[in-house]
Design an enzyme around this catalytic site. Sequence first.
Site, PDB file in Angstrom:
ATOM      1  N   HIS A  74      -4.142  -9.921  -3.742  1.00  0.00           N
ATOM      2  CA  HIS A  74      -5.325  -9.698  -2.900  1.00  0.00           C
ATOM      3  C   HIS A  74      -6.536  -9.211  -3.682  1.00  0.00           C
ATOM      4  O   HIS A  74      -7.466  -8.652  -3.109  1.00  0.00           O
ATOM      5  CB  HIS A  74      -4.977  -8.700  -1.783  1.00  0.00           C
ATOM      6  CG  HIS A  74      -3.936  -9.231  -0.837  1.00  0.00           C
ATOM      7  ND1 HIS A  74      -3.186  -8.411  -0.013  1.00  0.00           N
ATOM      8  CD2 HIS A  74      -3.498 -10.488  -0.607  1.00  0.00           C
ATOM      9  CE1 HIS A  74      -2.346  -9.151   0.694  1.00  0.00           C
ATOM     10  NE2 HIS A  74      -2.509 -10.414   0.344  1.00  0.00           N
TER      11      HIS A  74
ATOM     12  N   ALA B 298       0.808  -1.223   0.000  1.00  0.00           N
ATOM     13  CA  ALA B 298       0.000   0.000   0.000  1.00  0.00           C
ATOM     14  C   ALA B 298       0.839   1.270   0.000  1.00  0.00           C
ATOM     15  O   ALA B 298       0.386   2.339  -0.437  1.00  0.00           O
ATOM     16  CB  ALA B 298      -0.945  -0.018   1.202  1.00  0.00           C
TER      17      ALA B 298
ATOM     18  N   ASP C 129      -5.923  -1.559  -5.659  1.00  0.00           N
ATOM     19  CA  ASP C 129      -6.387  -0.292  -6.258  1.00  0.00           C
ATOM     20  C   ASP C 129      -6.228  -0.248  -7.769  1.00  0.00           C
ATOM     21  O   ASP C 129      -6.684   0.685  -8.422  1.00  0.00           O
ATOM     22  CB  ASP C 129      -5.648   0.898  -5.603  1.00  0.00           C
ATOM     23  CG  ASP C 129      -4.114   0.752  -5.658  1.00  0.00           C
ATOM     24  OD1 ASP C 129      -3.456   1.187  -4.697  1.00  0.00           O
ATOM     25  OD2 ASP C 129      -3.593   0.194  -6.641  1.00  0.00           O
TER      26      ASP C 129
ATOM     27  N   ILE D 276       8.789   6.569  -1.769  1.00  0.00           N
ATOM     28  CA  ILE D 276       9.071   5.636  -2.869  1.00  0.00           C
ATOM     29  C   ILE D 276       9.222   6.384  -4.189  1.00  0.00           C
ATOM     30  O   ILE D 276      10.130   6.132  -4.974  1.00  0.00           O
ATOM     31  CB  ILE D 276       7.946   4.586  -2.969  1.00  0.00           C
ATOM     32  CG1 ILE D 276       8.050   3.598  -1.798  1.00  0.00           C
ATOM     33  CG2 ILE D 276       7.986   3.835  -4.294  1.00  0.00           C
ATOM     34  CD1 ILE D 276       6.841   2.717  -1.633  1.00  0.00           C
TER      35      ILE D 276
ATOM     36  N   CYS E 207     -29.577 -13.960  -8.037  1.00  0.00           N
ATOM     37  CA  CYS E 207     -29.670 -15.328  -7.445  1.00  0.00           C
ATOM     38  C   CYS E 207     -29.905 -15.249  -5.945  1.00  0.00           C
ATOM     39  O   CYS E 207     -30.061 -16.258  -5.266  1.00  0.00           O
ATOM     40  CB  CYS E 207     -28.374 -16.101  -7.729  1.00  0.00           C
ATOM     41  SG  CYS E 207     -27.030 -15.699  -6.574  1.00  0.00           S
TER      42      CYS E 207
ATOM     43  N   CYS F 148     -27.561 -10.076  -5.632  1.00  0.00           N
ATOM     44  CA  CYS F 148     -27.572 -10.622  -6.990  1.00  0.00           C
ATOM     45  C   CYS F 148     -28.966 -11.173  -7.308  1.00  0.00           C
ATOM     46  O   CYS F 148     -29.749 -11.460  -6.385  1.00  0.00           O
ATOM     47  CB  CYS F 148     -26.536 -11.748  -7.025  1.00  0.00           C
ATOM     48  SG  CYS F 148     -26.454 -12.677  -8.554  1.00  0.00           S
TER      49      CYS F 148
ATOM     50  N   SER G 134       5.717  -1.891   1.818  1.00  0.00           N
ATOM     51  CA  SER G 134       4.914  -2.873   2.537  1.00  0.00           C
ATOM     52  C   SER G 134       5.484  -3.067   3.936  1.00  0.00           C
ATOM     53  O   SER G 134       6.694  -3.101   4.134  1.00  0.00           O
ATOM     54  CB  SER G 134       4.917  -4.230   1.806  1.00  0.00           C
ATOM     55  OG  SER G 134       4.180  -5.184   2.589  1.00  0.00           O
ATOM     56  N   SER G 135       4.587  -3.224   4.920  1.00  0.00           N
ATOM     57  CA  SER G 135       5.037  -3.497   6.299  1.00  0.00           C
ATOM     58  C   SER G 135       5.445  -4.958   6.431  1.00  0.00           C
ATOM     59  O   SER G 135       5.975  -5.377   7.456  1.00  0.00           O
ATOM     60  CB  SER G 135       3.903  -3.177   7.283  1.00  0.00           C
ATOM     61  OG  SER G 135       2.758  -3.997   6.970  1.00  0.00           O
TER      62      SER G 135
HETATM   63  N1  APR Z   1       7.123   5.774   0.638  1.00  0.00           N
HETATM   64  C1  APR Z   1       7.702   4.753   1.319  1.00  0.00           C
HETATM   65  N2  APR Z   1       7.027   3.967   2.203  1.00  0.00           N
HETATM   66  C2  APR Z   1       5.724   4.261   2.408  1.00  0.00           C
HETATM   67  C3  APR Z   1       5.061   5.330   1.753  1.00  0.00           C
HETATM   68  C4  APR Z   1       5.820   6.092   0.836  1.00  0.00           C
HETATM   69  N3  APR Z   1       5.289   7.114   0.149  1.00  0.00           N
HETATM   70  N4  APR Z   1       3.768   5.364   2.189  1.00  0.00           N
HETATM   71  C5  APR Z   1       3.633   4.365   3.092  1.00  0.00           C
HETATM   72  N5  APR Z   1       4.806   3.709   3.222  1.00  0.00           N
HETATM   73  C6  APR Z   1       5.057   2.500   4.014  1.00  0.00           C
HETATM   74  C7  APR Z   1       4.578   2.577   5.442  1.00  0.00           C
HETATM   75  O1  APR Z   1       5.654   2.951   6.287  1.00  0.00           O
HETATM   76  C8  APR Z   1       4.110   1.149   5.731  1.00  0.00           C
HETATM   77  O2  APR Z   1       5.066   0.420   6.500  1.00  0.00           O
HETATM   78  O3  APR Z   1       4.301   1.478   3.394  1.00  0.00           O
HETATM   79  C9  APR Z   1       3.963   0.490   4.368  1.00  0.00           C
HETATM   80  C10 APR Z   1       2.559   0.020   4.072  1.00  0.00           C
HETATM   81  O4  APR Z   1       2.277  -1.027   4.973  1.00  0.00           O
HETATM   82  P1  APR Z   1       0.749  -1.465   5.196  1.00  0.00           P
HETATM   83  O5  APR Z   1      -0.083  -0.272   5.401  1.00  0.00           O
HETATM   84  O6  APR Z   1       0.746  -2.561   6.219  1.00  0.00           O
HETATM   85  O7  APR Z   1       0.327  -2.072   3.772  1.00  0.00           O
HETATM   86  P2  APR Z   1       0.660  -3.507   3.190  1.00  0.00           P
HETATM   87  O8  APR Z   1       1.975  -4.007   3.660  1.00  0.00           O
HETATM   88  O9  APR Z   1       0.427  -3.433   1.727  1.00  0.00           O
HETATM   89  O10 APR Z   1      -0.515  -4.408   3.843  1.00  0.00           O
HETATM   90  C11 APR Z   1      -0.620  -5.741   3.424  1.00  0.00           C
HETATM   91  O11 APR Z   1      -2.655  -5.966   4.689  1.00  0.00           O
HETATM   92  O12 APR Z   1      -4.711  -5.125   5.360  1.00  0.00           O
HETATM   93  C12 APR Z   1      -4.077  -5.980   4.488  1.00  0.00           C
HETATM   94  O13 APR Z   1      -4.929  -6.671   2.426  1.00  0.00           O
HETATM   95  C13 APR Z   1      -4.328  -5.589   3.060  1.00  0.00           C
HETATM   96  O14 APR Z   1      -2.856  -5.852   1.158  1.00  0.00           O
HETATM   97  C14 APR Z   1      -2.942  -5.357   2.490  1.00  0.00           C
HETATM   98  C15 APR Z   1      -2.055  -6.142   3.435  1.00  0.00           C
END
Ligand code: APR
EC number: 2.3.1.286
Length: 238
Positions: free
Chosen positions: A113, A18, A98, A224, A142, A140, A180-181
Site C-alpha cells: 500500500h 497495522a 509507516d 504481537i 506543474c 507541484c 491484520s483484520s
Molecule cells: N497485537 C496483536 N494484534 C493487534 C495488535 C497487537 N499489538 N494491535 C492491533 N492488532 C490487531 C487488531 O485486532 C486488528 O484486527 O491488528 C488488526 C489490524 O487490523 P486493521 O486495523 O484493519 O489493519 P489492516 O488489516 O492492516 O488494514 C488493512 O486497510 O485501511 C486500509 O490501507 C489500510 O493497509 C490498511 C488496510
Amino acid sequence: MFAQWLKESKYTVIFSGAGMSTESGVPDFRSSKGLWQGRDPQSLASTEAMAYNKKEFVAFYRMRIQALQSTHPHRGYDVLSAWANQLQLKSIITQNTDGLHEQAGNVNVLTLHGTIRRLHCNACGTVYPTDDYFNDRLYCSCGGFIRPSVVLFGESLDSHVLAAAGREARKADLFIVLGSSLVVSPANSFPVLAKEQGAKLVIVNHDPTPLDSMADVVINKRKIGDVLHDVNEELALD
Ligand code: APR
C-alpha cells in the site's frame, strides 16, 4: 506455538498489517482505538477525498506523518530480522505504510500500500519530502496536487509488487500473519493463496479474522511483540 515449524521451514513468509505497528505507537484502523473508529475511510483515504475533500485529506495525512516522527520499531521487528538471518524467513509482505519494517532493517519487504514517508505529484509523479506538507506546499510546479505516496481507496496496487507478493505466497511453506483484520483485498488473498499451495498458515491477531477457520494456528488476544518474543525464546536464538 509455532517455533518448531519455523525451525523446519524452508521458506517462511511474514504478512503484516497495522497491528504490527500499534506497539510502536502507530494506531491501527479497525480495532476499538483504530483510525477508522468514528471516521469514514472513503472521506479521508480515497481518490474522491483527494479530489473533493482536500482540506480534511491533507489534515489526516499530516497528522499521520507527524505521528511517525516519534515512533520507532518495537522489539518484534528485531525478532523478524533475527529470523531472516538465522532461519528461513525469506520475505515480509506488508500492508503498512509507516516504513517501520525498513527502519528496523527488515529485509525483502514488499509494501503493498505504498508509504506515507514520501509525497509525489499526482499529475507528473515528481517526488517531494513530507516536510512540504508542513510548509503548506500542496501543489507541484506543474500545477498537480502533491499527495502521500500511499495507495488510496479507489487506486490499484502496483502490479509488480502484487506479482512479487503472489510469488512469495506460492513459495511459502510457512505463512505467518501479524496484525491484520484481513478484510481488505487484494491483500487478504495472499494468506489464502499460501494455504492453497500447502503452506502452514499462522494468524497472530488480537481480534478474530475471517480467515481464522482456515488457519493451522490462531493466536488471539495476545500482543504481537510478546508472541514474537516468546517464540524467539523457544527457538533459543541469540
Ligand atoms: N497485537 C496483536 N494484534 C493487534 C495488535 C497487537 N499489538 N494491535 C492491533 N492488532 C490487531 C487488531 O485486532 C486488528 O484486527 O491488528 C488488526 C489490524 O487490523 P486493521 O486495523 O484493519 O489493519 P489492516 O488489516 O492492516 O488494514 C488493512 O486497510 O485501511 C486500509 O490501507 C489500510 O493497509 C490498511 C488496510
